[in-house]
Design an enzyme around this catalytic site. Structure first.
Site, PDB file in Angstrom:
ATOM      1  N   ARG A  17      13.498-102.692  29.861  1.00 42.65           N
ATOM      2  CA  ARG A  17      14.704-103.341  30.402  1.00 42.65           C
ATOM      3  C   ARG A  17      15.675-103.735  29.278  1.00 42.65           C
ATOM      4  NH1 ARG A  17      13.071-108.167  34.132  1.00 42.65           N
ATOM      5  NH2 ARG A  17      11.506-108.425  32.497  1.00 42.65           N
ATOM      6  N   HIS A 712      26.146-116.202  48.055  1.00 41.89           N
ATOM      7  CA  HIS A 712      26.479-115.100  47.148  1.00 41.89           C
ATOM      8  C   HIS A 712      27.701-115.423  46.317  1.00 41.89           C
ATOM      9  CE1 HIS A 712      24.609-113.082  50.772  1.00 41.89           C
ATOM     10  NE2 HIS A 712      23.676-113.194  49.866  1.00 41.89           N
TER      11      HIS A 712
HETATM   12  N1  LIG Z   1      12.040-107.051  45.973  1.00 39.66           N
HETATM   13  C1  LIG Z   1      13.211-107.617  46.294  1.00 39.66           C
HETATM   14  N2  LIG Z   1      14.234-106.868  46.705  1.00 39.66           N
HETATM   15  C2  LIG Z   1      15.411-107.454  47.038  1.00 39.66           C
HETATM   16  C3  LIG Z   1      15.564-108.859  46.946  1.00 39.66           C
HETATM   17  C4  LIG Z   1      14.461-109.618  46.503  1.00 39.66           C
HETATM   18  O1  LIG Z   1      14.517-110.839  46.407  1.00 39.66           O
HETATM   19  N3  LIG Z   1      13.311-108.970  46.213  1.00 39.66           N
HETATM   20  N4  LIG Z   1      16.776-109.463  47.256  1.00 39.66           N
HETATM   21  C5  LIG Z   1      17.961-108.639  47.475  1.00 39.66           C
HETATM   22  C6  LIG Z   1      18.761-108.500  46.202  1.00 39.66           C
HETATM   23  N5  LIG Z   1      17.951-107.937  45.131  1.00 39.66           N
HETATM   24  C7  LIG Z   1      17.429-108.683  44.093  1.00 39.66           C
HETATM   25  C8  LIG Z   1      16.617-108.024  43.195  1.00 39.66           C
HETATM   26  C9  LIG Z   1      16.101-108.693  42.092  1.00 39.66           C
HETATM   27  C10 LIG Z   1      16.392-110.019  41.900  1.00 39.66           C
HETATM   28  C11 LIG Z   1      15.892-110.747  40.695  1.00 39.66           C
HETATM   29  O2  LIG Z   1      16.215-111.883  40.517  1.00 39.66           O
HETATM   30  N6  LIG Z   1      15.130-110.082  39.811  1.00 39.66           N
HETATM   31  C12 LIG Z   1      14.717-110.703  38.589  1.00 39.66           C
HETATM   32  C13 LIG Z   1      13.236-110.452  38.360  1.00 39.66           C
HETATM   33  C14 LIG Z   1      12.371-111.174  39.358  1.00 39.66           C
HETATM   34  C15 LIG Z   1      10.946-111.187  38.859  1.00 39.66           C
HETATM   35  O3  LIG Z   1      10.166-110.317  39.139  1.00 39.66           O
HETATM   36  N7  LIG Z   1      10.654-112.165  38.037  1.00 39.66           N
HETATM   37  C16 LIG Z   1       9.384-112.283  37.379  1.00 39.66           C
HETATM   38  C17 LIG Z   1       9.489-111.754  35.961  1.00 39.66           C
HETATM   39  C18 LIG Z   1      10.600-112.461  35.226  1.00 39.66           C
HETATM   40  C19 LIG Z   1      10.831-111.940  33.827  1.00 39.66           C
HETATM   41  O4  LIG Z   1      11.691-111.107  33.579  1.00 39.66           O
HETATM   42  N8  LIG Z   1      10.073-112.456  32.874  1.00 39.66           N
HETATM   43  C20 LIG Z   1      10.254-112.140  31.478  1.00 39.66           C
HETATM   44  C21 LIG Z   1      10.024-113.396  30.684  1.00 39.66           C
HETATM   45  C22 LIG Z   1      10.833-114.550  31.257  1.00 39.66           C
HETATM   46  C23 LIG Z   1      11.207-115.600  30.266  1.00 39.66           C
HETATM   47  O5  LIG Z   1      10.494-115.830  29.270  1.00 39.66           O
HETATM   48  O6  LIG Z   1      12.272-116.221  30.497  1.00 39.66           O
HETATM   49  C24 LIG Z   1       9.361-110.989  31.123  1.00 39.66           C
HETATM   50  O7  LIG Z   1       8.455-110.673  31.896  1.00 39.66           O
HETATM   51  O8  LIG Z   1       9.648-110.360  30.108  1.00 39.66           O
HETATM   52  C25 LIG Z   1       8.959-113.749  37.366  1.00 39.66           C
HETATM   53  O9  LIG Z   1       9.780-114.610  37.714  1.00 39.66           O
HETATM   54  O10 LIG Z   1       7.815-113.989  37.040  1.00 39.66           O
HETATM   55  C26 LIG Z   1      15.494-110.121  37.417  1.00 39.66           C
HETATM   56  O11 LIG Z   1      15.876-108.944  37.447  1.00 39.66           O
HETATM   57  O12 LIG Z   1      15.694-110.876  36.470  1.00 39.66           O
HETATM   58  C27 LIG Z   1      17.197-110.701  42.808  1.00 39.66           C
HETATM   59  C28 LIG Z   1      17.706-110.034  43.901  1.00 39.66           C
HETATM   60  C29 LIG Z   1      17.613-107.283  48.031  1.00 39.66           C
HETATM   61  N9  LIG Z   1      16.435-106.701  47.466  1.00 39.66           N
END
Ligand SMILES: Nc1nc2c(c(=O)[nH]1)N[C@@H](CNc1ccc(C(=O)N[C@@H](CCC(=O)N[C@@H](CCC(=O)N[C@@H](CCC(=O)O)C(=O)O)C(=O)O)C(=O)O)cc1)CN2
Ligand SMILES: [Zn+2]
Length: 773
Positions: A17, A712
């Site tokens: 990413r 939103h």
């Molecule tokens: N599956 C899905 N589809 C959907 C939605 C939804 O909520 N879920 N909503 C609509 C809109 N789409 C969306 C899609 C993604 C996100 C979103 O917020 N995604 C996050 C990731 C969410 C996630 O999986 N988070 C994990 C991993 C987070 C992360 O990146 N962690 C880092 C470390 C984080 C840190 O140290 O700050 C890492 O792994 O490297 C968590 O919270 O555990 C992002 O891209 O940032 C929101 C809406 C329609 N489709």
């Protein structure tokens, strides 16, 4: 006879990413434009190299985008609404990201669930789902007096950039007819398609410049050709491609995907293009008609490798099917069914997957290898790839015979489902009385949709826990504190039905996937959902069941700190299915029923633990609707049945809520009614309650929470405007039917926005109660 392996598009986010990190750092002011563009350039170079190394002969360029390829197209043709024009040059990042996200001083958050911006000055463009995927594009906006001009030459720049690195690429552009069919105009009754004659010279200009830069082929994507089209749209295809054919010295590969050409096949085959790509994964049955109708000199590109799923291809079966036709034409291309944008990048990064399951999978990088092998086998005979074929056959056999994919108990149980599993015991009119007697809620009860802000702190704690830096006790203590604080605050401001905030969840689908049997999940299998936001869709490889309760402990804790009703919060079977990679060895319908049974078990456990209200979100039910109308009813029937199976086990006095955060219910309102949820919350604030009309016309009998707070948008709504929306809703429906809630969950927002907005929402409910009582 020659067979060439071609790719239609590769994921752009980077294996780790990198693009998300770079773009969000740029937005936050932590990196400058040069740094962002440098990362982007390095990602493109690595992607081209990777494709060449995999043996792909036709490598795409311009499949890269900093945010969205439809937005890129809009900017390129100069469809930049006036409100953005003052912000910079047409090809500046300022204008581009303003259209994507709206404007306000950047911060470290990536925006909200629909990419809408961080600020007041200029709103973002509307965003919506790309066909039946979970990818979202920015909706082009045009006006009746729209002019077009080539405002950027990104396809040319990227073609040159690739060439300088030694890659002769095939640029990809979004075709003019699909772009116009996706476009909207604020002018009532205006059909964007009427702008085609003005748009075509810009496309012709672009094609000429690509030719002058040295391109010989261009891939022009027209996925709208797999939709139900009007005669006018079909005529537009004929005139558009007749016109573009006049550009000398450049050949067009017209790419269609996500389904069969069907009744548009004749049109597609009549177009004066040099090549046609067809999706033979979604629509293998169209092969014969395509072969029979294609001009001898039309280069056919066969979409053989699934671009929408992650299963290893059965190479022997593909050879069996396609070898016999290879001699029927002088040349073929073979390709993924669609761009690989919708698949994760590299299976090799998955170190924690069960090796057996991993052996069944192919991510984008592996799909390219399959394609290249298939190309070798089809052109030179299968003996040249015999070792690889043996290994592939082993994997396919292994999956077919694996006990991991079959669970007798689950199958027997699903086979025993009878009609009454999907029927509540009493009709709604009786249930609601029992529920009211128990819940004793005021007129216009207030609630929220489930999630509260997923702050950097919450994500950091989870990440630390995943890495073993924070022990489970510490992580859970942290989550309990967050939860208790959110609950106390809801009580303080006077919300009637509470939520726990979903702090323990990474994602509303992945969280359940991680706990259900039959699911695998990846570490790095990110897929772009919109802009910098990504998801890791779980992988459903086997029969689904629920080894143990998934949410009961968290619900129990949440309910223990308040006397008000705490909603049990679940994701529904159809949404789990639609946002996962689904097994392809049984029908989606069957898999959905298994998930429905697992959710039903969870619903009953929540009820047994004391939950008086259980919400089962079906946010993706509408998006799963097939692209062709003829296929709608069958899907809706089984989707609604699955929801009902998950919900109907409870007693009359247990209240079932559902939530759907999208618009356009008109065409499926019968099915929404058939779900028979006691309460449904929907998105209505931006349409100023107009979306309620479907419910009014249908005389929807159950309760409804029409969203009054547009989550939103970063704007904080006022009490007065939310009250006005409620009064409007009260004029259309009985006040006794109505709930008061935001449009959707608040996970992508910030506490500083959420707090004043919900305080205002509660005030609006009080005022409306007085007015409507
Ligand atoms: N599956 C899905 N589809 C959907 C939605 C939804 O909520 N879920 N909503 C609509 C809109 N789409 C969306 C899609 C993604 C996100 C979103 O917020 N995604 C996050 C990731 C969410 C996630 O999986 N988070 C994990 C991993 C987070 C992360 O990146 N962690 C880092 C470390 C984080 C840190 O140290 O700050 C890492 O792994 O490297 C968590 O919270 O555990 C992002 O891209 O940032 C929101 C809406 C329609 N489709
Ligand atoms: Zn929602």
């Amino acid at each position: 006879m020659s067979v060439t392996a071609a790719n239609l598009g590769f994921p752009r986010i980077g294996p780790r990413r990198e693009l998300k990190t770079a773009v969000e750092a740029y937005w936050a002011g932590k990196a400058d434009e040069a740094q962002l563009l440098d990362t982007a350039r390095r990602l493109r170079a690595a992607t081209w190299d990777r494709q060449k190394a995999a043996g792909i002969a036709v490598i795409p360029s311009n499949d890269f985008s900093l945010y969205d390829q439809v937005l890129d197209t809009s900017v390129m043709v100069g469809a930049i609404p006036d409100i953005y024009r003052g912000l910079g040059a047409p090809d500046s990042l300022a204008v581009y990201f303003a259209m994507a996200r709206g404007t306000r001083t950047a911060d470290d958050d990536a925006g909200c669930a629909h990419g809408h911006g961080k600020g007041g000055d200029v709103p973002a463009q509307e965003m919506t789902k790309w066909f039946d995927t979970n990818y979202h594009y920015m909706v082009p906006e045009v006006s009746p007096d729209q002019g077009f001009a080539l405002a950027t030459a990104k396809p040319v720049d990227h073609f040159r950039e690739a060439r300088a690195l030694g890659h002769h690429t095939r640029p990809v552009i979004l075709g003019p007819v699909t772009w116009l069919l996706l476009a909207k105009s604020k002018a009532e009754g205006f059909d964007p398609l009427s702008l085609l004659p003005r748009l075509l010279p810009v496309y012709a200009d672009l094609l000429g410049r690509l030719r002058d830069a040295g391109a010989d082929w261009v891939q022009i994507d027209e996925p709208a050709l797999v939709l139900d089209l009007s005669d006018a749209a079909r005529a537009a295809y004929v005139s558009a491609y007749g016109e573009l054919a006049k550009v000398d010295g450049i050949k067009l590969m017209l790419a269609t995907y996500f389904g069969a050409l069907g009744d548009n096949l004749k049109t597609a085959l009549s177009l004066p293009v040099a090549g046609l790509h067809v999706d033979l994964v979604r629509a293998p049955e169209q092969l014969d008609a395509v072969l029979a109708g294609a001009r001898k000199d039309l280069l056919l590109s066969l979409g053989l490798i699934d671009g929408r799923n992650i299963w290893k291809a059965d190479l022997t079966a593909l050879l069996d099917r396609y070898e016999p036709i290879m001699k029927s034409r002088s040349a073929f291309q073979i390709a993924p069914s669609c761009s690989l944008l919708h698949t994760p990048i590299d299976l090799a990064l998955e170190t924690k997957l069960d090796p057996q399951v991993k052996d069944w999978l192919a991510f984008a990088a592996q799909k390219l290898e399959e394609l290249s092998l298939l190309g070798l086998g089809l052109s030179n005979g299968r003996y040249v790839i015999s070792d690889e074929l043996l290994a592939n056959a082993d994997s396919i056999q292994g999956r077919r015979n694996s006990p991991l994919t079959n669970d007798r108990k689950v199958r027997d149980r699903a086979a025993r489902i009878t009609g009454d599993w999907a029927r509540r015991k009493a009709p709604f009119a009786d249930r609601i009385k029992a529920q009211q007697a128990r819940l004793n809620l005021p007129l216009l009860p207030t609630t929220t949709i489930g999630s509260f802000p997923q702050t950097a702190e919450v994500r950091k704690a989870r990440s630390a826990h995943d890495k073993g830096e924070l022990d489970t006790a510490g992580y859970e203590r942290f989550l309990r504190e967050e939860t208790a604080r959110a609950i106390a605050w809801q009580e303080e401001i006077g919300i009637d039905v509470l939520v726990h905030g979903e702090f323990e969840r990474n994602d509303m689908v992945q969280y359940f996937g991680e706990q259900l049997a039959g699911f695998a999940f990846s570490r790095a299998g990110w897929v772009q959902s919109y802009g910098s936001r990504c998801v890791r869709p779980p992988i459903i490889y086997g029969d689904v069941s629920r080894p143990k309760p998934m949410t009961v402990a968290w619900w129990h804790y949440a309910q223990s700190v308040t006397a008000r009703p705490m909603k049990g919060m679940l994701t529904g079977p159809v949404t789990i299915l639609n946002w996962s990679f689904v097994r392809d060895d049984q029908s989606r319908e069957e898999t959905c029923r298994q998930i429905a049974l697992a959710i039903r078990d969870e619903v009953l456990d929540l009820e047994a633990a004391g939950a008086r209200i259980i919400q089962i979100d079906e946010a993706a039910l509408r998006e799963g609707l097939p692209l062709r109308r003829a296929d709608w009813q069958h899907y809706l029937d089984w989707a609604v049945e699955s929801f009902r199976i998950s919900a109907a086990g409870v007693a009359d006095e247990t209240q079932i809520h559902t939530h759907m955060c999208y618009s356009e219910f008109n065409e499926i309102i019968d099915s929404i009614g058939a779900m028979d949820a006691d309460v449904i919350s929907i998105e209505t604030s931006r349409s100023k309650m107009e979306l309620l009309d479907a419910f009014v016309d249908y005389a929807y009998p159950n309760e409804i929470g029409p969203g009054v707070y547009d989550i939103h948008s970063p704007r904080i709504p006022t009490t007065r405007e939310m009250e006005a929306l409620l009064i409007k809703a009260g004029e259309r429906l009985s006040a006794r039917q109505l709930w008061v809630n935001p449009d959707c969950g608040l996970k992508t927002r910030k506490w500083e926005d959420v707090k004043p907005a919900l305080v205002a929402m509660v005030d609006a409910a009080k005022a409306a109660r007085a007015a409507l009582a």
